[in-house]
Write a protein that holds these residues in place. Structure first.
Motif, PDB file in Angstrom:
ATOM      1  N   ILE A 142       0.841  -1.201   0.000  1.00  0.00           N
ATOM      2  CA  ILE A 142       0.000   0.000   0.000  1.00  0.00           C
ATOM      3  C   ILE A 142       0.873   1.247   0.000  1.00  0.00           C
ATOM      4  O   ILE A 142       1.867   1.316   0.719  1.00  0.00           O
ATOM      5  N   VAL A 143       0.507   2.220  -0.802  1.00  0.00           N
ATOM      6  CA  VAL A 143       1.068   3.568  -0.673  1.00  0.00           C
ATOM      7  C   VAL A 143      -0.020   4.449  -0.071  1.00  0.00           C
ATOM      8  O   VAL A 143      -1.147   4.487  -0.572  1.00  0.00           O
ATOM      9  N   LEU A 144       0.326   5.110   1.029  1.00  0.00           N
ATOM     10  CA  LEU A 144      -0.612   5.987   1.730  1.00  0.00           C
ATOM     11  C   LEU A 144      -0.098   7.416   1.697  1.00  0.00           C
ATOM     12  O   LEU A 144       1.084   7.669   1.960  1.00  0.00           O
ATOM     13  N   ALA A 145      -0.993   8.337   1.392  1.00  0.00           N
ATOM     14  CA  ALA A 145      -0.675   9.761   1.507  1.00  0.00           C
ATOM     15  C   ALA A 145      -1.943  10.503   1.902  1.00  0.00           C
ATOM     16  O   ALA A 145      -3.062  10.059   1.617  1.00  0.00           O
ATOM     17  N   SER A 146      -1.779  11.632   2.543  1.00  0.00           N
ATOM     18  CA  SER A 146      -2.937  12.424   2.976  1.00  0.00           C
ATOM     19  C   SER A 146      -2.590  13.901   2.908  1.00  0.00           C
ATOM     20  O   SER A 146      -1.432  14.280   2.681  1.00  0.00           O
ATOM     21  N   ASP A 147      -3.595  14.728   3.110  1.00  0.00           N
ATOM     22  CA  ASP A 147      -3.402  16.170   3.310  1.00  0.00           C
ATOM     23  C   ASP A 147      -2.559  16.815   2.208  1.00  0.00           C
ATOM     24  O   ASP A 147      -1.582  17.507   2.473  1.00  0.00           O
ATOM     25  N   PHE A 148      -2.987  16.613   0.972  1.00  0.00           N
ATOM     26  CA  PHE A 148      -2.300  17.255  -0.148  1.00  0.00           C
ATOM     27  C   PHE A 148      -2.574  18.762  -0.158  1.00  0.00           C
ATOM     28  O   PHE A 148      -1.714  19.545  -0.529  1.00  0.00           O
ATOM     29  N   HIS A 149      -3.785  19.153   0.179  1.00  0.00           N
ATOM     30  CA  HIS A 149      -4.190  20.567   0.148  1.00  0.00           C
ATOM     31  C   HIS A 149      -3.834  21.184  -1.196  1.00  0.00           C
ATOM     32  O   HIS A 149      -3.257  22.279  -1.275  1.00  0.00           O
ATOM     33  N   LEU A 150      -4.180  20.481  -2.250  1.00  0.00           N
ATOM     34  CA  LEU A 150      -3.825  20.936  -3.586  1.00  0.00           C
ATOM     35  C   LEU A 150      -4.519  22.252  -3.907  1.00  0.00           C
ATOM     36  O   LEU A 150      -5.720  22.393  -3.736  1.00  0.00           O
ATOM     37  N   GLY A 151      -3.722  23.196  -4.367  1.00  0.00           N
ATOM     38  CA  GLY A 151      -4.243  24.516  -4.678  1.00  0.00           C
ATOM     39  C   GLY A 151      -3.163  25.357  -5.309  1.00  0.00           C
ATOM     40  O   GLY A 151      -2.559  24.968  -6.308  1.00  0.00           O
ATOM     41  N   VAL A 152      -2.872  26.488  -4.698  1.00  0.00           N
ATOM     42  CA  VAL A 152      -1.906  27.423  -5.266  1.00  0.00           C
ATOM     43  C   VAL A 152      -0.488  27.110  -4.814  1.00  0.00           C
ATOM     44  O   VAL A 152       0.429  26.984  -5.634  1.00  0.00           O
ATOM     45  N   LEU A 175      -3.818   4.705  -1.363  1.00  0.00           N
ATOM     46  CA  LEU A 175      -4.872   5.248  -0.513  1.00  0.00           C
ATOM     47  C   LEU A 175      -4.587   6.725  -0.249  1.00  0.00           C
ATOM     48  O   LEU A 175      -3.493   7.070   0.219  1.00  0.00           O
ATOM     49  N   LEU A 176      -5.549   7.580  -0.539  1.00  0.00           N
ATOM     50  CA  LEU A 176      -5.427   9.019  -0.317  1.00  0.00           C
ATOM     51  C   LEU A 176      -6.404   9.409   0.790  1.00  0.00           C
ATOM     52  O   LEU A 176      -7.617   9.423   0.592  1.00  0.00           O
ATOM     53  N   ALA A 177      -5.848   9.714   1.965  1.00  0.00           N
ATOM     54  CA  ALA A 177      -6.662   9.801   3.182  1.00  0.00           C
ATOM     55  C   ALA A 177      -7.142  11.214   3.506  1.00  0.00           C
ATOM     56  O   ALA A 177      -7.031  11.683   4.634  1.00  0.00           O
ATOM     57  N   GLY A 178      -7.714  11.911   2.526  1.00  0.00           N
ATOM     58  CA  GLY A 178      -8.439  13.133   2.814  1.00  0.00           C
ATOM     59  C   GLY A 178      -7.652  14.422   2.708  1.00  0.00           C
ATOM     60  O   GLY A 178      -6.429  14.432   2.613  1.00  0.00           O
ATOM     61  N   ASP A 179      -8.388  15.549   2.713  1.00  0.00           N
ATOM     62  CA  ASP A 179      -7.859  16.885   2.444  1.00  0.00           C
ATOM     63  C   ASP A 179      -7.090  16.875   1.126  1.00  0.00           C
ATOM     64  O   ASP A 179      -5.923  17.261   1.039  1.00  0.00           O
ATOM     65  N   LEU A 180      -7.793  16.440   0.090  1.00  0.00           N
ATOM     66  CA  LEU A 180      -7.184  16.334  -1.232  1.00  0.00           C
ATOM     67  C   LEU A 180      -6.926  17.712  -1.815  1.00  0.00           C
ATOM     68  O   LEU A 180      -5.918  17.924  -2.495  1.00  0.00           O
ATOM     69  N   VAL A 181      -7.838  18.659  -1.600  1.00  0.00           N
ATOM     70  CA  VAL A 181      -7.657  20.011  -2.107  1.00  0.00           C
ATOM     71  C   VAL A 181      -7.710  21.000  -0.951  1.00  0.00           C
ATOM     72  O   VAL A 181      -8.166  20.676   0.146  1.00  0.00           O
ATOM     73  N   ASP A 182      -7.229  22.209  -1.236  1.00  0.00           N
ATOM     74  CA  ASP A 182      -7.233  23.253  -0.219  1.00  0.00           C
ATOM     75  C   ASP A 182      -8.531  24.047  -0.336  1.00  0.00           C
ATOM     76  O   ASP A 182      -8.567  25.126  -0.943  1.00  0.00           O
ATOM     77  N   ASP A 183      -9.583  23.485   0.195  1.00  0.00           N
ATOM     78  CA  ASP A 183     -10.926  24.073   0.210  1.00  0.00           C
ATOM     79  C   ASP A 183     -11.604  24.023  -1.161  1.00  0.00           C
ATOM     80  O   ASP A 183     -12.585  23.327  -1.341  1.00  0.00           O
ATOM     81  N   ASP A 184     -11.098  24.771  -2.125  1.00  0.00           N
ATOM     82  CA  ASP A 184     -11.775  24.911  -3.413  1.00  0.00           C
ATOM     83  C   ASP A 184     -11.087  24.057  -4.472  1.00  0.00           C
ATOM     84  O   ASP A 184      -9.896  24.221  -4.728  1.00  0.00           O
ATOM     85  N   PRO A 185     -11.832  23.143  -5.128  1.00  0.00           N
ATOM     86  CA  PRO A 185     -11.216  22.279  -6.138  1.00  0.00           C
ATOM     87  C   PRO A 185     -10.960  22.963  -7.476  1.00  0.00           C
ATOM     88  O   PRO A 185     -10.438  22.342  -8.396  1.00  0.00           O
ATOM     89  N   ILE A 186     -11.316  24.252  -7.589  1.00  0.00           N
ATOM     90  CA  ILE A 186     -11.188  24.923  -8.878  1.00  0.00           C
ATOM     91  C   ILE A 186      -9.744  24.953  -9.363  1.00  0.00           C
ATOM     92  O   ILE A 186      -9.462  24.818 -10.553  1.00  0.00           O
ATOM     93  N   TRP A 187      -8.797  25.121  -8.417  1.00  0.00           N
ATOM     94  CA  TRP A 187      -7.388  25.184  -8.829  1.00  0.00           C
ATOM     95  C   TRP A 187      -6.900  23.818  -9.291  1.00  0.00           C
ATOM     96  O   TRP A 187      -6.026  23.723 -10.149  1.00  0.00           O
ATOM     97  N   TYR A 188      -7.445  22.770  -8.721  1.00  0.00           N
ATOM     98  CA  TYR A 188      -7.087  21.403  -9.134  1.00  0.00           C
ATOM     99  C   TYR A 188      -7.419  21.186 -10.603  1.00  0.00           C
ATOM    100  O   TYR A 188      -6.641  20.590 -11.359  1.00  0.00           O
ATOM    101  N   GLY A 189      -8.571  21.680 -11.000  1.00  0.00           N
ATOM    102  CA  GLY A 189      -8.967  21.534 -12.401  1.00  0.00           C
ATOM    103  C   GLY A 189      -8.297  22.543 -13.304  1.00  0.00           C
ATOM    104  O   GLY A 189      -7.862  22.222 -14.410  1.00  0.00           O
TER     105      GLY A 189
END
Length: 361
Positions: A142-152, A175-189
């Motif tokens: 398993i590869v585990l990571a969390s709290d990416f807070h992807l954004g700016v 497994l990606l254990a949450g907080d994938l983006v930093d509030d708003d997913p718009i920057w991810y896209g």
């Protein structure tokens, strides 16, 4: 009424501390530039102190969100270090103690920001081997990571680091254990992160859950859609059977107040059971229910020292691995960061977990 009173009190304390830090910085800058206008400095200082709130007004104020993020780190270490600097200045044998002590403190802050940026943007791979009480079967990587807070600030390049490191490990499952983006997913896209995430490889698949910051953006349907398009299957309080080998449960975050009890998601048979829960819960219920491995994030290991003294008080397990009975628990400090891209006393990470199965007597 109590909430209003508490809010006003917090604002007064915060503004007072920001003014204290600003006064110290002004004294140092004035020793270097005697013509510095105190009113202009005060206005710019207050703008920095409240820039994060300005940035929350809309995407057009993005710059203020960035400088506000760095303010959080400066504010924390200013509160911790500048009182010591003021005391030290009393013992400096010089006519300009503000110049000498201020220059030393400027060097200290520069080192903090340089070291903290390195620890935030240069993740490491942590390794863990566990043996689960179950009939002998093929090991699971398993590869585990969390709290990416992807954004700016935690953006496309940082996500690319994760994809590269994860793919090099050739995991069975990610497994990606949450907080994938930093509030708003718009920057991810908007910034092409979906294309980077789609490059993530796993023999069985990539699964994720939502964290508290994913909810703060109030765009859950869009986030789930973007993640699914990237090849990340989001589990929302559901348990699935994976390749007839093990069960995987993905929990809604505590932010979702109507989430069911874990016992309602328990599998019917005795195959190994893995649970993802973003915020580390109390460990007694998973242990009693027979969870084999539970993974979490959220705490960031405090992110910046000495914050871990707080997370260790708040959470039963705030970081690392612990075994209770036959149940294993793992809390990651996260791959990204919240607020400033600074880590002191912690480091951005992903976990390589090798899970073996052996029936124990």
């Amino acid at each position: 009424m109590r909430i209003i009173t508490a809010s006003i009190g917090t604002l007064i304390i915060y503004t007072s501390l920001a003014a204290f830090i600003g006064w110290n910085v002004y004294l140092w800058l004035h020793s270097l530039f005697p013509g510095l206008n105190p009113w202009i400095f005060a206005m710019l200082w207050l703008l920095w102190a409240f820039s994060y709130l300005v940035g929350r007004l809309g995407h057009q104020w993005l710059l203020f969100s960035v400088i506000g993020a760095y303010w959080f780190a400066f504010f924390e270490y200013g509160v911790l270090l500048l009182p010591l600097a003021d005391i030290a200045s009393l013992f400096v044998p010089s006519e300009q103690p503000a110049l000498i002590v201020g220059s030393v403190m400027a060097g200290v802050f520069l080192l903090i920001f340089m070291a903290g940026s390195f620890l935030a943007y240069n993740p490491v791979v942590r390794e863990l081997e566990i043996t689960v009480d179950a009939p002998e079967a093929e090991p699971l990587h398993i590869v585990l990571a969390s709290d990416f807070h992807l954004g700016v600030l935690s953006g496309k390049n940082h996500l690319q680091r994760f994809v590269k490191k994860s793919n090099s490990l050739n995991p069975d499952i990610v497994l990606l254990a949450g907080d994938l983006v930093d509030d708003d997913p718009i920057w991810y896209g908007r910034y092409g992160m979906a294309d980077v995430m789609a490059q993530l490889k796993a023999n069985i698949g990539v699964y994720g859950i939502l964290g508290n910051h994913d909810y703060y953006g109030k765009k859950i349907p869009l986030l789930v859609q973007l993640m699914e398009k990237s090849g990340v299957h989001i589990l929302r309080d559901e348990t699935i059977l994976v390749e007839n080998r093990f069960y995987l449960t993905g929990r809604e975050d505590r932010t979702f107040r109507n989430r069911p009890l874990l016992e309602t998601l328990k599998p019917k048979d005795s195959l190994p059971w893995i649970v993802m829960d973003h915020t580390p819960p109390r460990l007694d219920a998973p242990t009693q229910l027979g969870v084999d491995l539970q993974v979490s994030g959220h705490t960031h290991k405090g992110q910046m020292w000495p914050n871990r003294f707080i997370t260790k008080k708040v959470f039963e397990l705030d970081y690392g691995h612990r075994q209770i009975g036959k149940s294993h628990f793992l809390v990651s400090s996260g791959f990204g960061f919240w607020g400033p891209p600074i880590r002191i006393g912690s480091r951005s990470e992903l976990w390589s977990i090798k899970m073996k199965f052996k029936e124990q007597t």
